[in-house]
Scaffold this motif. Structure first.
Motif, PDB file in Angstrom:
ATOM      1  N   LEU A  28       1.213  -1.270  -0.340  1.00  0.00           N
ATOM      2  CA  LEU A  28       0.693   0.017  -0.211  1.00  0.00           C
ATOM      3  C   LEU A  28       0.653   0.972   0.074  1.00  0.00           C
ATOM      4  CD1 LEU A  28      -3.077  -0.212   2.637  1.00  0.00           C
ATOM      5  CD2 LEU A  28      -2.594  -0.494   0.705  1.00  0.00           C
ATOM      6  N   LYS A  29       0.455   2.434  -0.652  1.00  0.00           N
ATOM      7  CA  LYS A  29       0.937   3.409  -0.761  1.00  0.00           C
ATOM      8  C   LYS A  29       1.134   4.022   0.739  1.00  0.00           C
ATOM      9  CE  LYS A  29       1.191   4.490  -5.352  1.00  0.00           C
ATOM     10  NZ  LYS A  29       1.284   5.634  -6.654  1.00  0.00           N
ATOM     11  N   HIS A  30       2.006   4.960   0.829  1.00  0.00           N
ATOM     12  CA  HIS A  30       1.941   6.234   1.698  1.00  0.00           C
ATOM     13  C   HIS A  30       0.518   6.341   2.865  1.00  0.00           C
ATOM     14  CE1 HIS A  30       3.664   8.579   5.199  1.00  0.00           C
ATOM     15  NE2 HIS A  30       2.750   9.253   4.911  1.00  0.00           N
ATOM     16  N   GLY A  31       0.299   7.263   2.114  1.00  0.00           N
ATOM     17  CA  GLY A  31      -1.681   7.307   2.496  1.00  0.00           C
ATOM     18  C   GLY A  31      -2.561   6.442   2.970  1.00  0.00           C
ATOM     19  N   GLY A  32      -2.288   5.482   1.875  1.00  0.00           N
ATOM     20  CA  GLY A  32      -2.868   4.495   2.635  1.00  0.00           C
ATOM     21  C   GLY A  32      -2.498   3.327   3.962  1.00  0.00           C
ATOM     22  N   ARG A  33      -1.014   2.966   4.289  1.00  0.00           N
ATOM     23  CA  ARG A  33      -0.607   2.785   5.184  1.00  0.00           C
ATOM     24  C   ARG A  33      -1.031   3.148   6.629  1.00  0.00           C
ATOM     25  NH1 ARG A  33       4.133   2.813   1.490  1.00  0.00           N
ATOM     26  NH2 ARG A  33       5.150   4.263   3.424  1.00  0.00           N
ATOM     27  N   MET A  34      -0.135   5.318   6.224  1.00  0.00           N
ATOM     28  CA  MET A  34      -1.210   5.997   7.484  1.00  0.00           C
ATOM     29  C   MET A  34      -2.735   5.695   7.472  1.00  0.00           C
ATOM     30  SD  MET A  34       1.359   7.668   7.841  1.00  0.00           S
ATOM     31  CE  MET A  34       0.298   9.210   9.714  1.00  0.00           C
ATOM     32  N   GLN A  35      -3.854   5.822   6.854  1.00  0.00           N
ATOM     33  CA  GLN A  35      -5.382   5.454   7.209  1.00  0.00           C
ATOM     34  C   GLN A  35      -5.707   3.914   7.780  1.00  0.00           C
ATOM     35  OE1 GLN A  35      -8.244   6.973   4.057  1.00  0.00           O
ATOM     36  NE2 GLN A  35      -9.075   5.421   4.899  1.00  0.00           N
TER      37      GLN A  35
ATOM     38  N   ASN B 268      -6.335  15.191   1.874  1.00  0.00           N
ATOM     39  CA  ASN B 268      -5.530  14.543   1.399  1.00  0.00           C
ATOM     40  C   ASN B 268      -6.080  13.225   0.058  1.00  0.00           C
ATOM     41  OD1 ASN B 268      -3.198  12.688   0.849  1.00  0.00           O
ATOM     42  ND2 ASN B 268      -3.329  11.384   1.929  1.00  0.00           N
ATOM     43  N   GLN B 269      -6.685  13.748  -0.703  1.00  0.00           N
ATOM     44  CA  GLN B 269      -7.375  13.601  -2.054  1.00  0.00           C
ATOM     45  C   GLN B 269      -6.621  12.209  -2.229  1.00  0.00           C
ATOM     46  OE1 GLN B 269     -11.122  14.156  -2.464  1.00  0.00           O
ATOM     47  NE2 GLN B 269     -10.030  15.367  -0.873  1.00  0.00           N
ATOM     48  N   PRO B 270      -6.649  10.670  -2.965  1.00  0.00           N
ATOM     49  CA  PRO B 270      -6.249   9.892  -3.244  1.00  0.00           C
ATOM     50  C   PRO B 270      -6.005  10.184  -5.058  1.00  0.00           C
ATOM     51  CG  PRO B 270      -8.628   9.033  -3.371  1.00  0.00           C
ATOM     52  CD  PRO B 270      -8.516  10.554  -1.825  1.00  0.00           C
ATOM     53  N   SER B 271      -4.592   9.810  -5.311  1.00  0.00           N
ATOM     54  CA  SER B 271      -5.037  10.159  -7.043  1.00  0.00           C
ATOM     55  C   SER B 271      -4.210   9.020  -7.385  1.00  0.00           C
ATOM     56  CB  SER B 271      -4.383  10.547  -7.472  1.00  0.00           C
ATOM     57  OG  SER B 271      -2.432  10.480  -6.585  1.00  0.00           O
TER      58      SER B 271
ATOM     59  N   HIS C   9      -6.426   5.071  -0.435  1.00  0.00           N
ATOM     60  CA  HIS C   9      -6.672   5.316   1.054  1.00  0.00           C
ATOM     61  C   HIS C   9      -7.744   6.102   0.391  1.00  0.00           C
ATOM     62  CE1 HIS C   9      -3.928   8.777  -0.765  1.00  0.00           C
ATOM     63  NE2 HIS C   9      -5.132   9.387  -0.096  1.00  0.00           N
ATOM     64  N   GLY C  10      -8.769   7.179   1.678  1.00  0.00           N
ATOM     65  CA  GLY C  10      -9.728   7.909   0.804  1.00  0.00           C
ATOM     66  C   GLY C  10     -11.705   7.369   1.475  1.00  0.00           C
ATOM     67  N   CYS C  11     -12.689   7.668   1.290  1.00  0.00           N
ATOM     68  CA  CYS C  11     -13.672   7.061   1.398  1.00  0.00           C
ATOM     69  C   CYS C  11     -14.542   6.522   0.269  1.00  0.00           C
ATOM     70  CB  CYS C  11     -14.508   8.665   2.561  1.00  0.00           C
ATOM     71  SG  CYS C  11     -16.232   8.451   2.408  1.00  0.00           S
ATOM     72  N   PRO C  12     -14.634   5.619   0.365  1.00  0.00           N
ATOM     73  CA  PRO C  12     -15.391   4.478  -1.346  1.00  0.00           C
ATOM     74  C   PRO C  12     -16.910   5.706  -1.656  1.00  0.00           C
ATOM     75  CG  PRO C  12     -14.808   3.046   0.012  1.00  0.00           C
ATOM     76  CD  PRO C  12     -14.445   4.551   1.306  1.00  0.00           C
TER      77      PRO C  12
END
Ligand code: SF4
Length: 191
Positions: A35-42, A106-109, A114-117
């Motif tokens: 998982l990328k950084h944003g995903g690992r954090m969330q 932190n919008q996902p690209s 990460h983010g909210c579906p």
């Protein structure tokens, strides 16, 4: 504080109680072994919130990132995991993200999970995800409509109600936090 309650090996089983944002991260992690950084954090902070200790978090992520060498894992990831638990750097004990934070910052690209579906998926992929999770057509339409109208947390709440018919309506309130969703999915009602 519940930290220490949950073992790394229990996460797969518990994932049936995750809100869509976290089950999406969990499935992406299993599929990509990364998982990328944003995903690992969330996801990492959410797992801390459900009771994974730092020791179990290190076991969990090491196994999950099975394609990495020990050396790469130590260098690139274990510091951040320990950091999330306040054991490195400024030693802040970071809190799991609320829905508001996940939805607004932190919008996902591309390539991020990460983010909210309800906020960040296209209507088509939200619809497909809901059908995959056995939501019926009328409720899928209702939930997608709520998301289109930017009522993301209400859409999530509705999804919770539909997938937890054993809970009486009115008991649920509004989903404000992924960890609240997780607790309620196991029958723990808010005070
Ligand atoms: Fe996760 Fe909150 Fe979005 Fe629900 S509303 S999917 S709990 S971020």
């Amino acid at each position: 504080n519940v930290t220490g309650k949950v073992k790394a090996s229990e996460v797969d089983g518990l994932s049936q109680h995750f809100p869509l944002c976290m089950s999406n991260l969990h499935q992406s992690l299993r599929k990509d072994k990364h998982l990328k950084h944003g995903g690992r954090m969330q996801y990492g902070l959410f797992l801390k919130g459900i009771g994974l200790s730092v020791e179990e978090a290190l076991v969990f992520w090491r196994k999950a990132f099975g394609n990495h060498t020990d050396d790469k894992f130590q260098k690139e990831y274990s510091y951040n995991i320990r950091h999330n638990y306040g054991l490195e750097g400024r030693r802040v004990n970071y809190a799991p993200y609320s829905c508001m934070k996940i939805i607004q910052s932190n919008q996902p690209s591309t390539g991020d999970h990460h983010g909210c579906p309800f906020r960040h998926f296209s209507a088509q992929s939200l619809e497909a995800t809901l059908y995959k999770n056995k939501v019926g057509a009328p409720q899928v339409n209702e939930i997608v409509r709520l998301a289109k109208d930017r009522h993301y947390q209400l859409a999530c709440t509705r999804y919770f109600e539909v997938t937890h018919p054993e809970m009486q309506s009115g008991q649920v309130g509004t989903i404000e936090h992924p960890n609240q969703y997780f607790d309620m999915s196991q029958g723990k009602l808010p005070d």
